[in-house]
Design an enzyme around this catalytic site. Structure first.
Site, PDB file in Angstrom:
ATOM      1  N   HIS A 135      24.145  11.523 -23.573  1.00 13.25           N
ATOM      2  CA  HIS A 135      25.347  11.085 -24.906  1.00 13.25           C
ATOM      3  C   HIS A 135      24.238  12.131 -25.776  1.00 13.25           C
ATOM      4  CE1 HIS A 135      27.315   8.048 -23.575  1.00 13.25           C
ATOM      5  NE2 HIS A 135      26.056   7.360 -22.691  1.00 13.25           N
TER       6      HIS A 135
ATOM      7  N   CYS B 178      27.633  13.819 -27.887  1.00 12.39           N
ATOM      8  CA  CYS B 178      28.202  14.352 -28.904  1.00 12.39           C
ATOM      9  C   CYS B 178      27.505  14.396 -30.440  1.00 12.39           C
ATOM     10  CB  CYS B 178      28.616  12.333 -29.416  1.00 12.39           C
ATOM     11  SG  CYS B 178      29.979  11.160 -28.165  1.00 12.39           S
TER      12      CYS B 178
END
Length: 452
Positions: free
Chosen positions: A277, A320
Site C-alpha cells: 500500500h 497507490c
C-alpha cells in the site's frame, strides 16, 4: 471382429488418461494441479500433526520450491503445528512441480508413510475435465483498490466483480523470448553493457499482511504479483532476493543492506520492486508507517552506492500514490472499443587528471503503477493490473525492445483496461501507469545472450 487384448486395452486407457491430464494442465495454466491440491487438502490435518520440517525445508529449498525468506517465515511461526500449517498454505501456490518435489522430500526425509498417504488419495480421485468452451474464469475475482482512506473504502457485493480472462488462480506460465545474436550485435554498442551472469541482483519486497493503526487491508492477490516478478526476473537472468511483510524500519535497513552487497561490483545492473500500500512519495511497511521513495532512490545513487555507478538501476513501484479512483472520461469521437561526449570548457584548465564527475543521481528508471494522487488497482486472483501488464510486455519484448519503450507499451495496456464492478465506485474505473528516467543510454536486457 476380435476383442482387443488386455495389453492394448490397458494402453488405450493409459493414452486416454494422459490426454485428459494434458487437457487439464492446459486449462489450469501453471498453478499446482487441482488433483494435487485436493490430495493435500484431504490429508491436511494428518500432515499438520505429523510433518517433521527441519530437513524437509532444506530439500524444498534446494529444489527452488521455497525461498530462504519463505523458510524463515515458516520457522518464525510458533510450534511445529503452526509451522506445518504455514507450509501447507504455501505449497499450492508454488507451481506445478511443488507436489512432486514435496513427495520426494518426504521420501528422502524418512516420512514415506506421508508420501504413500498422499499418493493413495491421489489415485482415488476422479478426474474431471473442464469444458473446452469456457473462455473465462466463472469465479470472477474482485477488483480492489491498492489503498483507500478507510472512510472511502467500499465492500463489494458478490456481483461487483471483474471478468478474469485467465484460468487458474496464480501467475501465468512465463516464458521469456531470447534475444538473437544478430539483434545483440546490432544494438549492444549504443546500449548499457549487460553481459554479466547474473545480469544483476534483483530485490522483490512484498507487503501483504498489515497491522498498526492505519487500517490497511490484506493485499489479496499480492502473492501472485510477488511470485510472478520473482519468476520473470529469474528468467531475465537476475539473482533474486525476496523480502516479505517488512515494517518501514526493516524495509529501510534491508534495502540499505541490499544496496551495499559486494556482488553489485561484478554485475551490470540492478532491479528493485516494491509491492505494498502507499501514498504519493511513500510506501507503507506492515506496521502502517511510511518509507519515503526518495530515501529508497538515495540508497542506490552514485554517492551511496558506488558499486552501481554508471550501471542501470530499475525500480518498479506497485502501490497507490493517493486515494482518488480514476473515473475515466468518455472519448469525444464516441467510438466503442472491444476488449555526444563533448565537455564544456572552464577556467580550471590548469588542473590536470581531474576525476570524472557524476551527478548524484543518474542511470535510473522507475515505473509507477499509477499517476500522482490516484489509486492503483489489483485483481484479487490475477494480481495487480500493473504487474500483469509489466510481465506480459517484458516476457514478450525484452528480446528486441529497450526498457523505456517496453514501459510505454505497459502504459498502453493499462490505458485500455477497465474495472467491472456494477454498483460500486470501481465500475468502469481506470488506471494510468507512468515512468520517469535518468537513463543515459538504451537499456536492453538481452535475455539469453550470450547463450549458456
Amino acid at each position: 471382429m476380435a476383442a482387443p487384448s488386455a495389453g492394448s486395452q490397458s494402453a488405450l486407457q493409459l493414452k486416454e488418461q494422459m490426454t485428459a491430464d494434458r487437457g487439464r494442465r492446459m486449462l489450469r495454466g501453471c498453478g499446482m494441479h487441482p488433483d494435487h491440491q485436493e490430495a493435500l487438502k484431504k490429508n491436511r490435518v494428518v500432515l499438520a500433526k505429523e510433518l517433521l520440517l527441519n530437513e524437509l525445508l532444506e530439500h524444498l529449498l534446494e529444489r527452488d520450491i521455497i525461498t530462504l525468506e519463505m523458510r524463515e517465515h515458516i520457522q518464525a511461526k510458533t510450534g511445529s503445528f503452526g509451522q506445518n500449517v504455514e507450509l501447507l498454505n504455501l505449497l499450492p501456490k508454488r507451481g506445478p512441480q511443488a507436489f512432486d518435489a514435496f513427495c520426494v522430500a518426504l521420501r528422502e526425509t524418512k516420512q514415506s508413510h506421508l508420501e504413500e498417504l498422499l499418493l493413495r488419495t491421489l489415485s482415488g480421485l476422479q478426474p474431471v475435465v473442464p469444458p473446452l468452451s469456457c473462455d473465462y474464469d466463472l469465479s470472477l475475482p474482485f477488483p480492489v483498490c491498492e489503498s483507500c482512506a478507510p472512510h472511502k473504502r467500499l465492500r463489494l457485493s458478490p456481483d461487483a466483480v471483474e471478468h478474469s480472462l485467465d484460468h487458474g488462480d496464480g501467475p501465468p506460465c512465463l516464458q521469456v523470448k531470447p534475444c538473437t545474436p544478430e539483434f545483440y550485435q546490432t544494438h549492444h554498442q549504443l546500449a548499457y553493457r549487460l553481459q554479466s551472469r547474473p545480469r544483476g541482483l534483483a530485490l522483490v519486497l512484498s507487503n501483504v499482511h498489515f497491522t498498526g493503526e492505519k487500517d490497511l487491508e490484506f493485499r489479496s492477490g499480492g502473492d501472485v504479483d510477488h511470485s510472478t516478478l520473482v519468476t520473470l526476473f529469474k528468467l531475465l537472468g537476475y539473482k533474486v532476493h525476496v523480502l516479505l511483510d517488512q515494517t518501514a524500519q526493516e524495509m529501510q535497513e534491508k534495502l540499505q543492506n541490499f544496496a551495499q552487497l559486494p556482488a553489485h561490483r561484478v554485475t551490470d545492473s540492478c532491479i528493485v520492486a516494491l509491492l505494498s500500500h502507499g501514498v504519493e512519495g511513500g510506501v507503507y511497511g506492515v506496521d502502517g508507517k511510511l518509507l519515503q521513495l526518495q530515501e529508497v532512490f538515495r540508497l542506490f545513487d552514485n554517492a551511496n552506492c558506488p558499486s552501481l555507478q554508471n550501471k542501470p538501476k530499475m525500480f518498479f513501484i506497485q502501490a497507490c500514490r493517493g486515494d482518488e479512483t480514476d473515473r475515466g472520461v468518455d472519448q469525444q469521437d464516441g467510438k466503442n472499443h472491444d476488449r555526444s561526449p563533448e565537455c564544456e570548457e572552464s577556467d580550471a584548465s590548469g588542473e590536470e587528471l581531474l576525476k570524472t564527475r557524476l551527478p548524484t543521481r543518474s542511470d535510473m528508471i522507475c515505473g509507477f503503477a499509477c499517476l500522482r494522487g490516484t489509486a492503483a488497482m489489483r485483481n484479487t486472483k490475477r494480481g495487480s493490473w500493473y504487474v500483469e501488464a509489466l510481465t506480459q510486455v517484458f516476457s514478450e519484448r525484452a528480446c528486441d525492445m529497450h526498457v523505456a519503450d517496453m514501459l510505454v507499451k505497459v502504459n498502453a495496456l493499462i490505458k485500455e483496461r477497465e474495472g467491472y464492478a456494477p454498483g460500486t465506485e470501481f465500475h468502469r474505473c481506470k488506471e494510468m501507469s507512468e515512468y520517469c528516467s535518468t537513463l543515459c543510454r538504451h537499456l536492453y536486457l538481452f535475455p539469453g545472450h550470450p547463450p549458456t
